[in-house]
Design an enzyme around this catalytic site. Structure first.
Site, PDB file in Angstrom:
ATOM      1  N   SER A  87       0.851  -1.533   0.504  1.00  0.00           N
ATOM      2  CA  SER A  87      -0.117  -0.314   0.197  1.00  0.00           C
ATOM      3  C   SER A  87       1.588   1.183   0.560  1.00  0.00           C
ATOM      4  O   SER A  87       2.040   1.178   0.699  1.00  0.00           O
ATOM      5  CB  SER A  87      -1.051  -0.586   1.068  1.00  0.00           C
ATOM      6  OG  SER A  87      -1.968   1.009   1.425  1.00  0.00           O
ATOM      7  N   GLY A 142     -14.941   6.162   9.316  1.00  0.00           N
ATOM      8  CA  GLY A 142     -17.323   7.069   9.017  1.00  0.00           C
ATOM      9  C   GLY A 142     -16.936   6.822   7.358  1.00  0.00           C
ATOM     10  O   GLY A 142     -18.240   7.212   7.209  1.00  0.00           O
ATOM     11  N   LEU A 143     -15.977   6.392   6.675  1.00  0.00           N
ATOM     12  CA  LEU A 143     -16.728   6.412   5.462  1.00  0.00           C
ATOM     13  C   LEU A 143     -16.566   5.125   4.298  1.00  0.00           C
ATOM     14  O   LEU A 143     -16.263   5.309   3.538  1.00  0.00           O
ATOM     15  CB  LEU A 143     -15.204   7.842   4.335  1.00  0.00           C
ATOM     16  CG  LEU A 143     -15.905   9.040   5.318  1.00  0.00           C
ATOM     17  CD1 LEU A 143     -15.357   9.776   4.271  1.00  0.00           C
ATOM     18  CD2 LEU A 143     -17.825   9.159   5.275  1.00  0.00           C
ATOM     19  N   SER A 144     -15.969   3.988   5.085  1.00  0.00           N
ATOM     20  CA  SER A 144     -15.599   2.793   4.758  1.00  0.00           C
ATOM     21  C   SER A 144     -14.456   2.411   3.901  1.00  0.00           C
ATOM     22  O   SER A 144     -14.651   1.620   2.968  1.00  0.00           O
ATOM     23  CB  SER A 144     -17.027   2.917   4.004  1.00  0.00           C
ATOM     24  OG  SER A 144     -17.810   2.343   5.269  1.00  0.00           O
ATOM     25  N   SER A 145     -13.093   3.149   4.484  1.00  0.00           N
ATOM     26  CA  SER A 145     -12.302   2.648   3.966  1.00  0.00           C
ATOM     27  C   SER A 145     -11.391   0.914   4.033  1.00  0.00           C
ATOM     28  O   SER A 145     -11.741   0.088   2.775  1.00  0.00           O
ATOM     29  CB  SER A 145     -10.961   3.033   4.388  1.00  0.00           C
ATOM     30  OG  SER A 145     -11.227   3.178   6.192  1.00  0.00           O
ATOM     31  N   GLU A 184     -14.957  -9.582   6.944  1.00  0.00           N
ATOM     32  CA  GLU A 184     -15.187  -8.310   7.442  1.00  0.00           C
ATOM     33  C   GLU A 184     -14.862  -8.930   9.473  1.00  0.00           C
ATOM     34  O   GLU A 184     -14.799  -9.145  10.248  1.00  0.00           O
ATOM     35  CB  GLU A 184     -16.090  -7.091   7.736  1.00  0.00           C
ATOM     36  CG  GLU A 184     -15.445  -6.098   8.563  1.00  0.00           C
ATOM     37  CD  GLU A 184     -14.959  -5.000   8.561  1.00  0.00           C
ATOM     38  OE1 GLU A 184     -14.826  -4.661   6.785  1.00  0.00           O
ATOM     39  OE2 GLU A 184     -15.312  -3.882   8.833  1.00  0.00           O
ATOM     40  N   ASP A 196     -22.257  -1.636   4.347  1.00  0.00           N
ATOM     41  CA  ASP A 196     -20.878   0.099   3.078  1.00  0.00           C
ATOM     42  C   ASP A 196     -20.702  -1.005   1.935  1.00  0.00           C
ATOM     43  O   ASP A 196     -19.938  -0.706   1.405  1.00  0.00           O
ATOM     44  CB  ASP A 196     -19.593  -0.730   4.932  1.00  0.00           C
ATOM     45  CG  ASP A 196     -19.857   0.305   5.983  1.00  0.00           C
ATOM     46  OD1 ASP A 196     -21.391   0.559   5.861  1.00  0.00           O
ATOM     47  OD2 ASP A 196     -19.359  -0.002   7.046  1.00  0.00           O
ATOM     48  N   TYR A 246     -19.029  -1.453  18.629  1.00  0.00           N
ATOM     49  CA  TYR A 246     -20.373  -1.389  17.777  1.00  0.00           C
ATOM     50  C   TYR A 246     -20.552  -2.799  18.011  1.00  0.00           C
ATOM     51  O   TYR A 246     -22.039  -3.029  17.718  1.00  0.00           O
ATOM     52  CB  TYR A 246     -19.131  -1.292  16.287  1.00  0.00           C
ATOM     53  CG  TYR A 246     -20.182  -1.743  15.365  1.00  0.00           C
ATOM     54  CD1 TYR A 246     -20.293  -0.617  14.988  1.00  0.00           C
ATOM     55  CD2 TYR A 246     -20.531  -3.326  14.569  1.00  0.00           C
ATOM     56  CE1 TYR A 246     -21.410  -1.170  13.358  1.00  0.00           C
ATOM     57  CE2 TYR A 246     -21.063  -3.378  13.637  1.00  0.00           C
ATOM     58  CZ  TYR A 246     -21.166  -2.532  12.710  1.00  0.00           C
ATOM     59  OH  TYR A 246     -22.936  -3.107  11.895  1.00  0.00           O
TER      60      TYR A 246
HETATM   61  C1  GLA Z   1     -20.972   0.161  10.381  1.00  0.00           C
HETATM   62  C2  GLA Z   1     -21.244  -1.226   9.540  1.00  0.00           C
HETATM   63  C3  GLA Z   1     -22.245  -0.770   8.911  1.00  0.00           C
HETATM   64  C4  GLA Z   1     -23.142  -0.123   9.669  1.00  0.00           C
HETATM   65  C5  GLA Z   1     -22.823   1.362  10.078  1.00  0.00           C
HETATM   66  C6  GLA Z   1     -23.982   2.184  10.834  1.00  0.00           C
HETATM   67  O1  GLA Z   1     -20.156   1.122   8.974  1.00  0.00           O
HETATM   68  O2  GLA Z   1     -20.051  -1.213   9.095  1.00  0.00           O
HETATM   69  O3  GLA Z   1     -22.170  -2.079   8.533  1.00  0.00           O
HETATM   70  O4  GLA Z   1     -23.444  -0.823  11.149  1.00  0.00           O
HETATM   71  O5  GLA Z   1     -22.218   0.701  10.802  1.00  0.00           O
HETATM   72  O6  GLA Z   1     -25.277   2.266  10.488  1.00  0.00           O
END
Ligand code: GLA
Length: 412
Positions: A87, A142-145, A184, A196, A246
């Site tokens: 990376s 928070g943006l799903s990297s 995951e 995500d 979470y």
């Molecule tokens: C994270 C998780 C998702 C979802 C959000 C909350 O991004 O990966 O699956 O649960 O939190 O909405």
């Protein structure tokens, strides 16, 4: 390898996508050398969730959109069965045998792509060796990297191994999303829902995705904001223990579901409609479980109201629903925290703002705000100053539109 940030843009959009790939291709050759095998280019976006938070794992409907920022990758087949991953932002090179992908703490970031190799290995995909160089420009938190690198890896494996989980394209993308979520959950120990990975795999330019997470049925909803822009505000908080918090929330709603199921024949909490809210809460003796369940049922309802509002261009109502969503995540689901609350409150105090809320898992990470085009600069200035005075450091802002899902990128 760690690459100087001036060599490859850390932030920004896909406008300069080709340039990023050309530079990445050079870095790839410096790192892996030449070969008679051709290199191929892949991109998977990050995602922003507009509304429908923490309900994907309760069979709810959510409304995410793919971003234009994401994971870029240059990949090539290798003659041996060795997988080698690098990376541009990480020191360590991760290598393992395609027939033996196991979780190793010392692989760090590499466990996200490695988990995807493990999934395909379990599905008897031949142990084809690959070399991959990744470059991500999704800001942290928070943006799903992680979903982005997972889905990107799945596309690489399927393309370079000439293997498809499912022949129909949309169906295949859903299967990829499920596989990445499974990885995951089981390889990386994060008990996330499917939102995500599905948003990254199924994104469509200019559209939000109304996604029923109980069966992954999707509908594309035009995402048009007229005089307004979608701004993402990053708290820049260094998150710790996010996964365990979470997973704790997820365990709480599973407990609530089990109690409700003693009286109601439901598979998911989101099958319960607003008219059943009070009677359902009456089945739960624990005040914490009551609040968690209230968030789940009301949030699912807000998603449908928000989609109706978007469809008829009622942006005021859409904004109001964002505000209510944040309030519910703060008071009932308790996943916001001081940084997100400060950012959202400061945003709502500005001129030309229709709504704001946290997005993603929470506990830090990012928020979104709907801001009038003419107020964007004043908004950023004022919110930054307020946030810095209260929290001690500055937030970051990114303006975004809805981008496309993951794909191989043509070199021509
Ligand atoms: C994270 C998780 C998702 C979802 C959000 C909350 O991004 O990966 O699956 O649960 O939190 O909405």
């Amino acid at each position: 390898m760690i690459v100087e940030s001036s060599t490859l843009p850390k932030k920004g959009t896909l406008e300069n996508q080709k340039k990023v790939f050309q530079t990445l291709e050079e870095l790839f050759r410096e790192s892996f050398g030449n070969s008679h095998e051709e290199t191929r280019w892949f991109f998977a976006p990050g995602r922003v969730n507009l509304i429908g938070e923490h309900i994907d794992y309760c069979g709810g409907s959510v409304l995410p959109a793919a971003l234009q920022m994401g994971t870029f990758a240059v990949a090539r087949r290798k003659e041996s069965a060795e997988i080698v991953l690098e990376s541009t932002s990480m020191e360590n090179r991760v290598s393992f045998c395609a027939d033996d992908p196991v979780y190793l703490e010392s692989d760090g970031w590499g466990n996200y792509p490695k988990g995807i190799f493990a999934e395909y290995h379990q599905r008897d995909v031949p142990g084809q060796g690959l070399e991959i160089l990744y470059h991500g420009n999704i800001p942290g938190g928070g943006l799903s990297s992680s979903a982005s690198i997972e889905v990107c890896t799945a596309f690489i494996i399927e393309t370079l191994n000439q293997f498809r989980l499912d022949s129909d394209t949309l169906q295949n993308r859903k299967e990829i999303a499920r596989l990445c979520q499974h990885s995951e959950n089981h390889f990386n120990g994060m008990n996330c829902g499917v939102m995500d990975q599905a948003a990254v795999a199924l994104g469509k330019k200019g559209h939000a995705i109304l996604m029923d997470c109980s069966d992954l049925a999707i509908e594309y909803v035009p995402f048009e904001l007229g005089d307004y822009a979608l701004l993402i505000g990053n708290t820049c908080k260094v998150r710790k223990l996010t996964n365990s918090k979470y997973n704790e929330r997820r365990a709480e709603v599973e407990k609530a579901l089990a109690l409700v199921q003693k009286h109601r024949p439901v598979n998911h909490l989101c099958e319960l409609k607003m008219g059943e809210l009070e009677s359902t809460l009456g089945l739960l003796p624990d005040p914490i479980l009551k609040r968690r369940t209230r968030h789940i049922i009301t949030e699912n309802n807000r998603v449908h109201e928000a989609v109706d509002a978007l469809r008829v261009g009622q942006l005021n109502l859409f904004g109001q629903l964002l505000i209510e969503s944040h309030q519910s995540l703060k008071d009932d689901f308790e996943v916001t925290g001081q940084e997100l609350d400060t950012l959202v409150e400061a945003s709502l105090a500005q001129k030309g703002v229709l709504g704001a809320r946290m997005t993603g898992g929470g506990f830090g990470g990012c928020m979104i705000a709907l801001v009038h085009h003419q107020q964007i600069e004043a908004f950023k200035h004022n919110v930054s100053a307020h946030y810095q005075s209260k929290i001690g450091y500055f937030p970051e802002f990114y303006q975004t539109i809805a981008g496309s899902g993951a794909n191989e990128i043509s070199k021509s």
